[in-house]
Write a protein that holds these residues in place. Structure first.
Motif: not given
Length: 487
Positions: A162-163, A166, A169-170, A181, A357
């Protein structure tokens, strides 16, 4: 740890050379063949029982008995046969009811190759484990024969990925790609983690006591063929329970961090499961974010790249989760980029991802270079707008020249049937400084230009440049050139 970007083109050509020499033919049974549908054609040869299967539109896959798969595209269909071409293998097959033919170019005459027959495609349950290429990441937890699955491995792998998703995607969306993504195989809105039990003990895979990550990568990949499908057809991320708990100069012995790309449909990344240990991996994303700033020393352990032992907890977490992002980058087709080594994810910037993060002020966030971001946007696993029916890679030619002042220029000519997308210049002259050095977006079906390369390219006295060229279908062509010629 970082020498991990490889290619499988040589493997493809070696296999077909063997196939042609040792066909291992069996009698055809054309009378029983459902030739009207002509969606599956079976023969016996190298690999055992092999089947050409029409999986989507004009896309065909040959499923070999040993798990290997290769892509073909339907070129022509008549009442008597189906003709297939291999965009990568550069071979053509004509499949008829009882007989198959082969040629190595469209200019050659067809030659008898092997006997085979059309079969009913509906009950081919042997291929269900491979499934269609849906451009969703497959997550695997690989546990050798003498190990037991760790507690909560599914939740922890989901947190790590998940990280990683992220981070991708970011950065891509910040670069102006709002639809970019990663997506995963899911069940009840949670990522699916496939548990694969190895046939051998951990020492077989990590090659103890002479630990060899290259051999480990090969051996794990070989067993995945039997249970998860071929990384040529799917992008598979593996967490391997193959590290050793004993003392080590860095991290843990038996550690592995490697990735390889097989565009446009597949790739493979493998990373050690020490990253899932309780002291490094939480059971939820919010709790994991807190661990990124935890400086508690880990007694007797030294993180990769750390200047001292008893490294801080967050250093191992960055090493682990950051390296998963890095190796996934290789599996998606990215080469190293050391122009901003402490910032670029494909340099050593993955070891500085904690600032990605947390809302606290700190160091610079890790990112992908513009050149590698363009390669990511050429991946079917990242960009949903690509042409999924295009399987013909670009045709490229590169030549290098050097001026009396030692300045190096690359002259590149490219064509593609669907549309060119991006080019990256990768300096591979010396292992220690192999890195992306230039690149640009492409457009249209034909382009030709000269690219000035940075002065650092000529510092070693010799020049070896590899170009990566992508198209609107996610296909990638690569070519290496040296001063005075190309290979």
């Amino acid at each position: 740890m970082m020498k991990c970007f490889t290619s499988r083109l040589a493997v493809v050509f070696c296999w077909f050379a063997t196939l042609l020499v040792l066909p291992g033919l069996t009698p055809a049974q054309s009378a029983d063949s459902p030739s009207a549908s002509r969606k599956a054609w079976r023969y016996t040869g190298t690999g055992g029982t092999n089947t050409f299967l029409n999986v989507d539109g004009k896309k065909w896959i040959i499923y070999r008995g040993d798990g290997r798969t290769y892509l073909y595209v339907e070129d022509r269909r008549t009442r008597d046969y189906v003709e297939l071409r291999g965009p990568t293998t550069k071979l053509w097959f004509r499949l008829g009811d009882g007989q198959g033919f082969l040629r190595k170019s469209p200019e050659e005459a067809w030659k008898p190759w092997t006997t085979g027959k059309w079969i009913d495609a509906d009950p081919l349950t042997a291929f269900d484990k491979f499934g269609p290429t849906d451009y969703r990441l497959r997550l695997v937890y690989f546990v050798p024969q003498d190990r037991q699955p760790a507690k909560n491995y599914e939740r922890k792998i989901a947190v790590v990925m998940s990280l990683v998703a992220e981070l991708y995607e970011n950065d891509l969306q910040a670069k102006g790609n709002p639809k970019a993504g990663l997506s995963f195989e899911t069940e009840k809105d949670a990522p699916v983690v496939h548990l694969v039990r190895g046939k051998q003990p951990a020492s077989y895979y990590n090659n103890a006591p002479k630990y060899d990550p290259v051999e480990q990568f090969t051996r794990i990949g070989r067993e995945l063929l039997e249970t998860q499908g071929d990384p040529e057809r799917h992008l598979i991320v593996v967490f391997a329970e193959t590290y050793e708990e004993g003392p080590a100069e860095e991290a843990w012995k038996g550690h592995i961090a490697r990735g390889t790309a097989n565009p446009p449909d597949g790739g493979l990344a493998v990373y050690s499961t020490w990253v899932l240990k309780d002291e490094f991996c939480a059971l939820s994303v919010p709790e994991q974010r807190k661990l990124f700033l935890d400086a508690t020393p880990i007694p007797g352990r030294k993180a990769f790249g750390s200047a001292r032992g008893n490294s801080a907890r967050f250093e191992f977490i960055e090493d682990g989760i950051g390296a998963v992002a890095h190796e996934l980058g290789h599996a998606l087709g990215l080469p190293h980029d050391y122009r901003e080594p402490g910032v670029d994810v494909m340099g050593n910037g993955f070891r500085n991802i904690r600032w990605n993060f947390t809302s606290q002020a700190g160091g610079q966030r890790a990112k992908f270079s513009a050149e590698n971001a363009r390669l990511l946007m050429s991946s079917r696993y990242i960009n949903p707008k690509l042409n999924l029916v295009d399987y013909d890679p670009p045709v490229i030619d590169i030549k290098l020249k050097q001026s009396p002042s030692k300045a190096v220029t690359a002259h590149v000519t490219m064509t593609d049937d669907s549309g060119l997308r991006a080019i990256v210049f990768y300096d591979r002259t010396g292992e220690k400084r192999s890195s992306v050095v230039a690149g640009r977006p492409l457009r249209g079906k034909e382009m030709s230009f000269e690219q000035s390369l940075p002065p650092s390219v000529a510092e070693a006295g010799e020049v070896e440049i590899e170009v990566f060229v992508t198209d609107d279908g996610g296909n990638v062509s690569r070519q290496v050139a040296k001063l005075g010629g190309s290979k």
